[in-house]
Design an enzyme around this catalytic site. Structure first.
Site, mmCIF file in Angstrom:
data_model
loop_
_atom_site.group_PDB
_atom_site.id
_atom_site.type_symbol
_atom_site.label_atom_id
_atom_site.label_comp_id
_atom_site.label_asym_id
_atom_site.label_seq_id
_atom_site.Cartn_x
_atom_site.Cartn_y
_atom_site.Cartn_z
ATOM 1 N N GLU A 80 -4.273 -11.158 -6.401
ATOM 2 C CA GLU A 80 -4.606 -11.585 -5.043
ATOM 3 C C GLU A 80 -5.469 -12.810 -5.180
ATOM 4 O OE1 GLU A 80 -6.656 -9.023 -2.356
ATOM 5 O OE2 GLU A 80 -5.419 -7.279 -2.767
ATOM 6 N N TRP A 88 0.842 -1.202 0.000
ATOM 7 C CA TRP A 88 0.000 0.000 0.000
ATOM 8 C C TRP A 88 0.874 1.247 0.000
ATOM 9 C CZ3 TRP A 88 -2.952 -3.186 -1.553
ATOM 10 C CH2 TRP A 88 -3.892 -3.943 -0.875
ATOM 11 N N GLU A 125 -8.932 -2.459 -5.485
ATOM 12 C CA GLU A 125 -10.286 -3.047 -5.545
ATOM 13 C C GLU A 125 -11.429 -2.047 -5.677
ATOM 14 O OE1 GLU A 125 -10.457 -5.793 -2.185
ATOM 15 O OE2 GLU A 125 -9.317 -7.263 -3.327
#
Ligand SMILES: *[C@@H]1O[C@H](CO)[C@@H](O)[C@H](O)[C@H]1NC(C)=O
Ligand SMILES: *[C@@H]1O[C@H](CO)[C@@H](O)[C@H](O)[C@H]1NC(C)=O
Ligand SMILES: *[C@@H]1O[C@H](CO)[C@@H](O)[C@H](O)[C@H]1NC(C)=O
Ligand SMILES: *[C@@H]1O[C@H](CO)[C@@H](O)[C@H](O)[C@H]1NC(C)=O
Ligand SMILES: *[C@@H]1O[C@H](CO)[C@@H](O)[C@H](O)[C@H]1NC(C)=O
Ligand SMILES: *[C@@H]1O[C@H](CO)[C@@H](O)[C@H](O)[C@H]1NC(C)=O
Ligand SMILES: *[C@@H]1O[C@H](CO)[C@@H](O)[C@H](O)[C@H]1NC(C)=O
Length: 435
Positions: free
Chosen positions: A347, A89, A210
């Protein structure tokens, strides 16, 4: 994955697929890349003109560690396992009310909302920690995918922009359309991109983790519906913006890879036929078309059928977690073929050691059989962390316990040898395919 799943899971029901319902002129991408930058060639990645196939690792918590020995140990074990790409992140925002606690606990934060605007923290408890993770990754010859913000609440994602800038009562998708929010997002993006623009260690920029019409704290509004192209318009504007700042690095969405098909897949649930949320556009993405955007260099997709479809376990359902995953992989490989761009299974996860042991070998082998696959399981588990004597609550429910990095149920650790071997074997296969 939503970080801090354990924490969020107790607040939020998993959504049910049954009930939920212009762009700036960009600079052209450079064709004469600096040495060490990852590029694409049709459906494949390249590094300095040679094929670059890989197994990657997800670790959002690395920039939250405060011990350099632990950061080194983690990246070193990634390297030993054959990992060549790390995804982490690149955002971390807190509210002004959290600042005092953050200072007391040495918590990483990159931006703090002071009631009027975001104030950047590029100090030793801020962006210097991200600098350090990227510099340490470089030492171990690992490239880094950096995401700019989160669709979910976790670590100061998009809903906090909405709550702090617009107040209560908004829908989640205003993040994608409100000009003040877009300016604030872009100001932060510019900070991050400018910081690492010349670094060959950056694999790619990712617009958001996402992106969906809805989030875990806010619903979708009436203007983010199948066919509204809300996300595509935002992907287009933001990817063009990033390209205008950086002609060399790859850019991707960071999306889960939802489709918007005219005839979406359906499945049996409890003896009735249900339109599949992941194929009917309700999530907001349109994978086939998003992938065609000029400054989206490759596509990403995620895979969590077990948490997406509790229905699969009910009587009258005709799918299994394993089969659904195989089909999801095939559908993205087909989309990549049509677009002529690479895709990454960025992922994926299932809960419990038994499920991992049963399912990962099949998903991973199926992906590898396509020859154009790159896989990044969620999420990397590190043992033997030493900071605070091996026990520390990081934030939310994310904790180091007995030296083990945060476990959201999908985490896999080196002591789980059958699962670990699936990935080390895959890394060898991918290495043999690289130049
Ligand atoms: C805070 O974190 C830094 C690493 O970023 C570390 O060097 C320092 O020792 C930590 N401070 C405390 C009081 O733990
Ligand atoms: C953020 O902090 C302000 C005070 O600085 C407070 O009024 C507000 O409720 C906080 N918002 C959130 C979402 O925590
Ligand atoms: C927030 O920061 C800005 C820029 O430094 C400043 O102008 C403003 O007064 C600050 N607001 C508060 C409430 O501290
Ligand atoms: C489940 O049933 C639907 C509707 O008949 C069908 O389209 C789908 O292919 C089936 N799935 C599997 C895995 O058999
Ligand atoms: C399945 O259908 C039956 C009959 O309509 C209903 O009673 C039951 O609640 C349903 N189960 C679920 C999990 O929706
Ligand atoms: C394993 O998968 C099954 C089927 O999806 C699920 O019901 C079960 O809860 C999973 N086990 C764990 C420990 O998550
Ligand atoms: C491996 O390490 C994790 C984290 O400490 C622990 O929960 C687990 O019990 C260990 N052993 C196996 C076989 O998973």
């Amino acid at each position: 994955m939503r970080p801090a799943l354990l924490f969020l899971a107790c607040l939020l029901p998993l959504w049910s697929p049954v009930s939920l319902a212009g762009a700036a002129t960009a600079t052209e991408k450079n064709s004469n890349f600096p040495k060490g930058f990852v590029t694409t060639n049709g459906r494949d990645f390249q590094l300095d003109g040679k094929p670059f196939a890989f197994v990657g690792a997800n670790s959002y918590w690395l920039p939250l560690l405060t011990s350099q020995a632990d950061i080194d140990a983690t990246l070193n074990s990634m390297k030993q396992t054959g990992v060549k790409v790390l995804r982490t992140w690149g955002w971390n925002a807190i509210n002004g009310t959290e600042l005092e606690g953050a200072l007391q606990t040495n918590l990483t934060y990159y931006q703090v909302w002071n009631g009027t605007q975001y104030i950047l923290n590029d100090g030793p408890q801020g962006l210097q920690r991200l600098d350090n993770v990227i510099a340490t990754a470089e030492k171990y010859d690992i490239k880094v995918i950096v995401a700019f913000t989160n669709n979910w609440f976790g670590y100061g994602g998009s809903d906090l922009y909405i709550q702090w800038m617009l107040g209560a009562g908004q829908s989640h998708d205003v993040f994608f359309t409100n000009r003040d929010i877009i300016s604030s997002y872009q100001a932060y993006v510019k900070t991050i991109v400018s910081r690492y623009k010349d670094s060959p260690t950056i694999f790619a920029w990712e617009l958001m983790n996402e992106a969906r019409c809805l989030s875990d704290t806010l619903p979708a509004g009436p203007s983010c519906v199948p066919g509204s192209n809300t996300l595509r318009t935002w992907y287009r504007e933001q990817s063009d913006y990033v390209r205008s700042l950086d002609p060399n690095h790859l850019i991707t969405t960071g999306g889960e890879g939802h489709f918007y098909w005219k005839n979406p897949r359906k499945y049996w649930f409890n003896h009735s036929l249900v339109s599949d949320y992941n194929y009917n556009g309700e999530a907001g993405e349109d994978f086939d078309h998003d992938l065609l955007l000029p400054n989206i260099d490759f596509g990403t997709y995620h895979l969590y059928p077990q948490s997406w479809y509790s229905e699969l376990d009910f009587p009258g359902s005709n799918w299994t977690v394993e089969n659904w995953g195989i089909q999801w992989i095939d559908d993205h490989i087909n989309a990549a073929d049509k677009a002529g761009k690479p895709v990454i299974l960025e992922e994926f996860g299932v809960g419990g050691l038994r499920n991992k042991t049963d399912i990962y070998p099949k998903w991973v082998q199926h992906a590898l059989d396509t020859k154009h696959a790159r896989i990044m399981p969620w999420q990397w588990g590190q043992l033997g962390l030493t900071e605070d004597g091996g026990n520390r609550l990081i934030k939310y429910a994310d904790a180091i316990i007995d030296g083990a990095s945060p476990n959201d149920g999908n985490t896999f650790y080196a002591n789980q040898t059958q699962v670990w071997d699936v990935f080390t074997r895959a890394a060898k296969i991918q290495d043999a395919r690289s130049g």
